[in-house]
Scaffold this active site. Sequence first.
Site, short mmCIF file in Angstrom:
data_model
loop_
_atom_site.label_atom_id
_atom_site.label_comp_id
_atom_site.label_asym_id
_atom_site.label_seq_id
_atom_site.Cartn_x
_atom_site.Cartn_y
_atom_site.Cartn_z
N SER A 73 0.82 -1.20 0.00
CA SER A 73 0.00 0.00 0.00
C SER A 73 0.86 1.27 0.00
CB SER A 73 -0.98 -0.04 1.17
OG SER A 73 -2.05 0.85 0.95
N ASP A 105 -9.70 -4.53 -4.70
CA ASP A 105 -9.07 -3.76 -3.63
C ASP A 105 -9.85 -2.47 -3.36
OD1 ASP A 105 -7.32 -2.17 -2.00
OD2 ASP A 105 -5.59 -3.22 -2.83
N HIS A 113 -7.55 -5.98 0.36
CA HIS A 113 -6.41 -5.09 0.14
C HIS A 113 -5.11 -5.86 0.21
CE1 HIS A 113 -4.19 -1.44 -0.08
NE2 HIS A 113 -3.78 -1.46 1.16
#
Length: 531
Positions: A249, A471, A499
């Site tokens: 991320s 996601d 995610h």
Amino acid sequence: MSRTTDRLRRVRLILAGFAVAALLTAGCTVPTFAPRVESAGEPSAAVAPPGTAPTWRACPEVADDLVGRGAPDMRYECARIAVPRNWGTGAGATAGPGTGETFEIALLRARSTKQRDRIGSLVINPGGPGGSGVDTAVFLSFGPAFGGLPPAVTERFDIVGFDPRGVQRSSPIECISDGDLDASFGYDPDPRSQEAFDGFVALNRKIGQGCGAKYGDQLPLYGTEQAARDMDAVRAAVGDEKLTYLGYSYGTLLGATYAQLYPQRVRALVLDGAVDPRQGLVAGSESQAKGFERAFTNFTRWCAANAGRCPIAPDARAAVTSAIDKARVSPVRGDDGREATAGWVFYAIISSLYTEQGWQELARAIDRLEGGDPKDVFRLADAYAGRGSDGHYSNLFDANLAVNCADEDEKPSLAQVRELQSKWRAQYPLFGPALAVGLLGCAEWPGGRDPYPTGAATGAPPIVVVGTTGDPATPYEQTGALASMLGVGRVLTWEGEGHTAYPQTACISDAVDRYLIDLTVPREGLRCPAR
């Protein structure tokens, strides 16, 4: 379920990071992992001055405090290094805030007792900003049964986590009170009246002024480019000529920045849950609103098809919307006296969408809330917020706000935020308004700005960029954008939910493992099925 297993089963939430848009305090990112359940042990050790080798010491207490035990066949060692507060280039090298001062960076190394043919270190960043790499290295050391790294990787690499500057053990930034965080998370995610909107502006202004009063001109020093330069000091500290890195991320943004600054020092980078660095604050927020709406729609479809596992079927969207509306006028009070306001219900929803496994938990929490029991709502929301059972927060959001606002030179006006709130409510009804008012965090931030670079990693080897089609936090569309910007990116797709992807399926794991170990780049266009 044992205390240890219960913690470890949530590792997919811990691995991720934040994304690109802002909610409430952060204004720039949405946290994508459950923070520590309890305070982890401090890896205290002598601090290695800049440019010198660190002294490693055994620190099994970190895993003990985090999980209750260490992973089988794993040894844990900790060290600290000092880095310049201001790495500056040009005039900034000899002038400006922080010149001549240092931050301490905490490291943890997990090494398998079965290690053979060691390649080097795999440096980890879980995202955020605000996520602890020290904690994440511990979780990843527990292996595939708990969502950790495969033996093929842990037996060839040391797993090295570091807390970036300002985060947890690394000269932490701390300037937001528990009371203000409670107020922020509990606030209506869509304050419609002008009075309610102004109240949220005032809360964000209070937070910004408090952090500005404490840290002043030091605030821009918490930005991503400074942290990427710290990461090169980490690479040198572990003795690797070139960096092997796994970033989730926000960690993809950190890795991409490193690749632009030090392309010749890259061995292999895996960037999972891609952030598009070229998206501004507003565009990133809208992208995330769209991503969460899409993920929520997928949840509602699952609910309708699995009524036996979803107590709010057949119309889950109506049940969730009704729960938020009721919480606005008559919030259910918990055993500790806290009220499950619309804000807390909203963050329970957000928390549950980071993994497909969270969908059933969300359905159960909403059903029990309707019956007058808010415990599951608070459990989900508190895991997201990093709120302990004693009401105390980690510094997750202090760091998140400082880093993201240092990075971002776009500063929307209050009128623009108000306009976007109405516009996005029509387009993304459940998540759009919250993402719009979340822009207030950086809009009311007092510090200077230090944007990261957004260009090609010219001279770097191929970099693997992993994206998940479902996601919510870093929507799949950003995967190709990051790969394209770098110029050397190779997209690897997981057709799954939640995610981040690695190491969730054999297809993804095999492709990433071969790249990390043998530098075999996944074939162009490789797509891995959900199961």
